[in-house]
Write an enzyme that holds these catalytic residues in place. Structure first.
Site, PDB file in Angstrom:
ATOM      1  N   LYS A   1       3.615  11.743 -10.902  1.00 10.44           N
ATOM      2  CA  LYS A   1       2.454  10.759 -11.809  1.00 10.44           C
ATOM      3  C   LYS A   1       3.322   9.434 -12.179  1.00 10.44           C
ATOM      4  CE  LYS A   1      -0.065  14.091 -14.447  1.00 10.44           C
ATOM      5  NZ  LYS A   1      -0.377  14.632 -15.772  1.00 10.44           N
TER       6      LYS A   1
ATOM      7  N   ARG B   1       0.690  -1.169  -0.065  1.00 10.39           N
ATOM      8  CA  ARG B   1       0.026   0.124   0.048  1.00 10.39           C
ATOM      9  C   ARG B   1       0.838   1.399  -0.110  1.00 10.39           C
ATOM     10  NH1 ARG B   1      -3.210  -3.226   3.344  1.00 10.39           N
ATOM     11  NH2 ARG B   1      -4.794  -3.973   2.020  1.00 10.39           N
TER      12      ARG B   1
ATOM     13  N   GLU C   1      10.782  18.915 -24.157  1.00  8.56           N
ATOM     14  CA  GLU C   1      10.208  19.410 -22.942  1.00  8.56           C
ATOM     15  C   GLU C   1      10.705  20.478 -22.138  1.00  8.56           C
ATOM     16  OE1 GLU C   1       7.203  17.680 -22.148  1.00  8.56           O
ATOM     17  OE2 GLU C   1       7.458  15.849 -23.024  1.00  8.56           O
TER      18      GLU C   1
ATOM     19  N   LYS D   1       8.485  23.290 -13.077  1.00 10.36           N
ATOM     20  CA  LYS D   1       7.311  22.057 -12.763  1.00 10.36           C
ATOM     21  C   LYS D   1       6.775  22.075 -11.371  1.00 10.36           C
ATOM     22  CE  LYS D   1       5.833  17.754 -13.668  1.00 10.36           C
ATOM     23  NZ  LYS D   1       5.890  16.518 -14.590  1.00 10.36           N
TER      24      LYS D   1
ATOM     25  N   HIS E   1       0.181  13.764 -28.676  1.00 15.98           N
ATOM     26  CA  HIS E   1      -0.230  12.559 -28.505  1.00 15.98           C
ATOM     27  C   HIS E   1      -1.131  11.930 -29.803  1.00 15.98           C
ATOM     28  CE1 HIS E   1      -0.087  13.083 -23.928  1.00 15.98           C
ATOM     29  NE2 HIS E   1       0.922  12.599 -24.280  1.00 15.98           N
TER      30      HIS E   1
ATOM     31  N   ASN F   1       0.946  20.212 -20.748  1.00 18.08           N
ATOM     32  CA  ASN F   1       0.440  19.532 -21.743  1.00 18.08           C
ATOM     33  C   ASN F   1       0.656  20.647 -23.049  1.00 18.08           C
ATOM     34  OD1 ASN F   1      -0.080  17.206 -20.491  1.00 18.08           O
ATOM     35  ND2 ASN F   1      -2.288  18.042 -19.809  1.00 18.08           N
TER      36      ASN F   1
ATOM     37  N   HIS G   1       0.991  18.834 -26.451  1.00 18.28           N
ATOM     38  CA  HIS G   1       0.767  17.434 -25.976  1.00 18.28           C
ATOM     39  C   HIS G   1      -0.324  16.759 -26.689  1.00 18.28           C
ATOM     40  CE1 HIS G   1       4.139  17.627 -23.413  1.00 18.28           C
ATOM     41  NE2 HIS G   1       4.191  16.368 -23.038  1.00 18.28           N
TER      42      HIS G   1
ATOM     43  N   GLU H   1      -3.848  18.000 -11.396  1.00 15.44           N
ATOM     44  CA  GLU H   1      -4.319  18.398 -12.749  1.00 15.44           C
ATOM     45  C   GLU H   1      -5.707  18.662 -12.832  1.00 15.44           C
ATOM     46  OE1 GLU H   1      -2.017  16.597 -15.934  1.00 15.44           O
ATOM     47  OE2 GLU H   1      -3.579  16.958 -17.346  1.00 15.44           O
TER      48      GLU H   1
ATOM     49  N   ARG I   1      -1.945  22.628 -13.898  1.00 15.01           N
ATOM     50  CA  ARG I   1      -0.993  21.727 -14.380  1.00 15.01           C
ATOM     51  C   ARG I   1      -1.057  21.468 -15.748  1.00 15.01           C
ATOM     52  NH1 ARG I   1       1.158  16.427 -10.741  1.00 15.01           N
ATOM     53  NH2 ARG I   1       2.750  15.725 -12.510  1.00 15.01           N
TER      54      ARG I   1
ATOM     55  N   HIS J   1       8.105  10.537 -28.099  1.00 15.59           N
ATOM     56  CA  HIS J   1       7.251  11.410 -27.563  1.00 15.59           C
ATOM     57  C   HIS J   1       7.604  12.799 -27.722  1.00 15.59           C
ATOM     58  CE1 HIS J   1       4.570  12.993 -24.454  1.00 15.59           C
ATOM     59  NE2 HIS J   1       5.545  13.425 -24.053  1.00 15.59           N
TER      60      HIS J   1
HETATM   61  N1  LIG Z   1       5.183  11.230 -14.598  1.00 15.21           N
HETATM   62  C1  LIG Z   1       5.360  11.952 -15.542  1.00 15.21           C
HETATM   63  O1  LIG Z   1       4.930  12.939 -15.116  1.00 15.21           O
HETATM   64  C2  LIG Z   1       5.587  11.875 -17.154  1.00 15.21           C
HETATM   65  C3  LIG Z   1       6.013  13.063 -17.892  1.00 15.21           C
HETATM   66  C4  LIG Z   1       6.249  12.889 -18.993  1.00 15.21           C
HETATM   67  C5  LIG Z   1       6.804  11.806 -19.511  1.00 15.21           C
HETATM   68  N2  LIG Z   1       6.363  10.719 -19.008  1.00 15.21           N
HETATM   69  C6  LIG Z   1       6.771   9.344 -19.261  1.00 15.21           C
HETATM   70  O2  LIG Z   1       8.108   8.997 -19.680  1.00 15.21           O
HETATM   71  C7  LIG Z   1       8.318   7.941 -20.715  1.00 15.21           C
HETATM   72  C8  LIG Z   1       9.396   8.491 -21.596  1.00 15.21           C
HETATM   73  O3  LIG Z   1      10.608   8.575 -21.000  1.00 15.21           O
HETATM   74  P1  LIG Z   1      11.990   8.884 -21.656  1.00 15.21           P
HETATM   75  O4  LIG Z   1      11.864   9.503 -22.898  1.00 15.21           O
HETATM   76  O5  LIG Z   1      12.952   8.876 -20.468  1.00 15.21           O
HETATM   77  O6  LIG Z   1      12.100   7.171 -22.122  1.00 15.21           O
HETATM   78  P2  LIG Z   1      12.731   6.143 -21.711  1.00 15.21           P
HETATM   79  O7  LIG Z   1      12.709   5.672 -20.291  1.00 15.21           O
HETATM   80  O8  LIG Z   1      12.435   4.798 -22.570  1.00 15.21           O
HETATM   81  O9  LIG Z   1      14.343   6.413 -22.091  1.00 15.21           O
HETATM   82  C9  LIG Z   1      14.670   6.684 -23.373  1.00 15.21           C
HETATM   83  C10 LIG Z   1      15.864   5.523 -23.995  1.00 15.21           C
HETATM   84  O10 LIG Z   1      16.998   6.268 -23.206  1.00 15.21           O
HETATM   85  C11 LIG Z   1      17.818   5.053 -22.718  1.00 15.21           C
HETATM   86  N3  LIG Z   1      18.471   5.754 -21.605  1.00 15.21           N
HETATM   87  C12 LIG Z   1      17.855   6.579 -20.447  1.00 15.21           C
HETATM   88  N4  LIG Z   1      18.922   7.287 -19.721  1.00 15.21           N
HETATM   89  C13 LIG Z   1      20.024   6.907 -20.693  1.00 15.21           C
HETATM   90  C14 LIG Z   1      21.369   7.228 -20.398  1.00 15.21           C
HETATM   91  N5  LIG Z   1      21.767   8.251 -19.189  1.00 15.21           N
HETATM   92  N6  LIG Z   1      22.418   6.538 -21.201  1.00 15.21           N
HETATM   93  C15 LIG Z   1      22.058   5.893 -22.108  1.00 15.21           C
HETATM   94  N7  LIG Z   1      20.586   5.336 -22.184  1.00 15.21           N
HETATM   95  C16 LIG Z   1      19.691   5.845 -21.668  1.00 15.21           C
HETATM   96  C17 LIG Z   1      16.664   4.082 -22.266  1.00 15.21           C
HETATM   97  O11 LIG Z   1      17.294   2.900 -22.141  1.00 15.21           O
HETATM   98  C18 LIG Z   1      15.650   4.238 -23.289  1.00 15.21           C
HETATM   99  O12 LIG Z   1      16.286   3.269 -24.424  1.00 15.21           O
HETATM  100  C19 LIG Z   1       6.989   7.754 -21.302  1.00 15.21           C
HETATM  101  O13 LIG Z   1       6.574   6.335 -20.952  1.00 15.21           O
HETATM  102  C20 LIG Z   1       5.983   8.999 -20.711  1.00 15.21           C
HETATM  103  O14 LIG Z   1       4.662   8.434 -20.621  1.00 15.21           O
HETATM  104  C21 LIG Z   1       6.107  10.841 -17.538  1.00 15.21           C
HETATM  105 ZN   LIG Z   2       5.763  14.922 -22.485  1.00 16.32          ZN
END
Ligand SMILES: NC(=O)c1ccc[n+]([C@@H]2O[C@H](COP(=O)([O-])OP(=O)(O)OC[C@H]3O[C@@H](n4cnc5c(N)ncnc54)[C@H](O)[C@@H]3O)[C@@H](O)[C@H]2O)c1
Ligand SMILES: [Zn+2]
Length: 374
Positions: A148, A126, A190, A232, A257, A250, A253, A242, A246, A271
């Site tokens: 999130k 939990r 971003e 942020k 999306h 977006n 986005h 949100e 917040r 993305h």
């Molecule tokens: N929680 C939130 O508020 C929020 C906000 C924006 C995005 N997201 C989510 O985040 C995700 C995208 O995140 P992302 O772009 O980091 O993707 P990701 O985690 O897939 O990382 C991108 C790629 O880079 C590689 N990588 C990461 N750090 C590295 C490093 N230092 N050296 C070498 N390789 C590295 C990873 O293995 C992957 O292949 C999506 O699922 C999205 O929905 C969440």
């Molecule tokens: Zn984003």
């Protein structure tokens, strides 16, 4: 060179530490905040296969002697990992590590690992505490802050999840040196979003300093990550779940999306690349509707293009959606209320606003002209 940005949520406040060299200090910092080995919590590390190769040994070395490592879960890299199957497997792994209520999960990776490990921490017994150690630019400026967490389902992205704030965020900007350039650029979409939505001075700074930042100048990188995280944090404190402000995060986005959904959330369009195009569309639509002065959208697009990011739907290779498909996909976005599209538009650079007043017909007309190259 470490900078600290507090996230002042009542009862759930935490710090985001930003700067190079934080991975090497992680053991010390975690022991100081949560208690040292024997008396302190056990930690379970969650990471992905790419990040494990380049940064896991250094994290384990940094933790050893400071805290007890209960185990390490190395998951497949990529968006597909944010799913029920991996969530179930990870939850069981964390239970096998015998993590209890007072213990910690450390998420070392990009947004995929942060979202999944954060969600697993939210539901394990939990809710146990977790530390975000974001390794991608996107994760450092966006996903690691704000609480999130969640996974994807066949019905859509991030539709299952929980708000679960981390207890500490360690954003080591030095780790970005191993991030592939395309991922770095996608994360930049971003970063520039923050300037565009609420800080014209930051946008101007980025116009002058994005080049050194993208080639990993430590001071430029730390400044950009800090400013993004500050913004942020401010927005999250004002509107954690949100219901209002917040939504400004977006910007770009809703269009983005739709493009991601059309291209299948795969390597055709990352993305951040979808967000880059979406941001340009949001500014061009704002201009077309008379909300912001002429030439604003051109300035935004020129900067985004200079980084090496796409700015038009036509920049995506292969088959493209038509205007009505785009509008339909935009309608499936999570940010739809009462059947009306919620759009983030702008009055100028640094001044975005949320609106539900633009009709689907107006958006479709605008997109039809866009896609025709108008
Ligand atoms: N929680 C939130 O508020 C929020 C906000 C924006 C995005 N997201 C989510 O985040 C995700 C995208 O995140 P992302 O772009 O980091 O993707 P990701 O985690 O897939 O990382 C991108 C790629 O880079 C590689 N990588 C990461 N750090 C590295 C490093 N230092 N050296 C070498 N390789 C590295 C990873 O293995 C992957 O292949 C999506 O699922 C999205 O929905 C969440
Ligand atoms: Zn984003």
């Amino acid at each position: 060179m470490t900078q600290t940005v507090p996230v002042a949520l009542p009862g759930r406040a935490y710090d985001v530490l930003i700067g190079p060299g934080l991975l090497a200090q992680a053991g010390d910092l975690i022991a100081k905040q949560f208690g040292a080995a024997k008396v302190g919590p056990k930690v379970g590390i969650v990471t992905d296969s790419n990040v494990a190769k380049v940064h896991l040994p250094a994290l384990e070395a940094s933790l050893r002697g400071h805290v007890t490592i209960a185990g390490t879960a190395i998951l497949p890299a990529g968006e597909a990992t944010k799913c029920f199957r991996e969530l179930a497997a990870l939850s069981e792994r964390l239970l096998e590590m015998k993590l209890e209520r007072g213990d910690l999960v450390i998420a070392l990776g990009g947004g995929v690992i942060g979202d999944l490990a954060g969600f697993a921490a939210a539901i394990l017994r939990r809710g146990i505490r977790f530390v975000q150690m974001p390794t991608s630019l996107l994760a450092q400026v966006d996903s690691s802050v704000g609480g999130k967490t969640g996974i994807n389902t066949p019905q859509g992205k991030n539709l299952i999840g929980a708000f679960h704030q981390p207890s500490l965020v360690l954003a080591d900007t030095g780790l970005l040196s191993t991030l592939p350039l395309r991922e770095m650029r996608a994360g930049y979409a971003e970063v520039v979003k923050y300037g565009l939505l609420g800080d014209a001075t930051f946008f101007r700074w980025l116009e002058g300093n994005a080049a050194p930042m993208m080639t990993h100048d430590p001071a430029a990188l730390a400044h950009a990550v800090r400013r993004a995280v500050e913004m942020k944090a401010e927005i999250v404190v004002r509107d954690e779940t949100e219901t209002g402000d917040r939504m400004l995060l977006n910007l770009g986005h809703t269009f983005g999306h739709a493009l991601e959904a059309f291209t299948g959330y795969g390597p055709r369009l990352l993305h951040g690349e979808g967000v880059a195009i979406g941001t340009c569309l949001a500014f061009r639509l704002s201009e077309a509707l008379g909300h912001c002065p002429p030439q604003t959208a051109a300035r935004v697009a020129a900067h985004i293009k200079a980084i090496g990011l796409p700015t038009r739907v036509a920049d995506i290779s292969g088959e493209l959606p038509d205007a009505s498909t785009m509008v339909r996909l935009m309608g499936q976005d999570k940010k739809v209320t009462g059947g009306r599209l919620t759009l983030i538009l702008a009055r100028s650079i640094g001044e975005a606003f949320v609106t539900r007043d633009v009709t689907a017909e107006q958006v479709e007309q605008f997109l039809a002209a866009e896609l025709a190259g108008g």
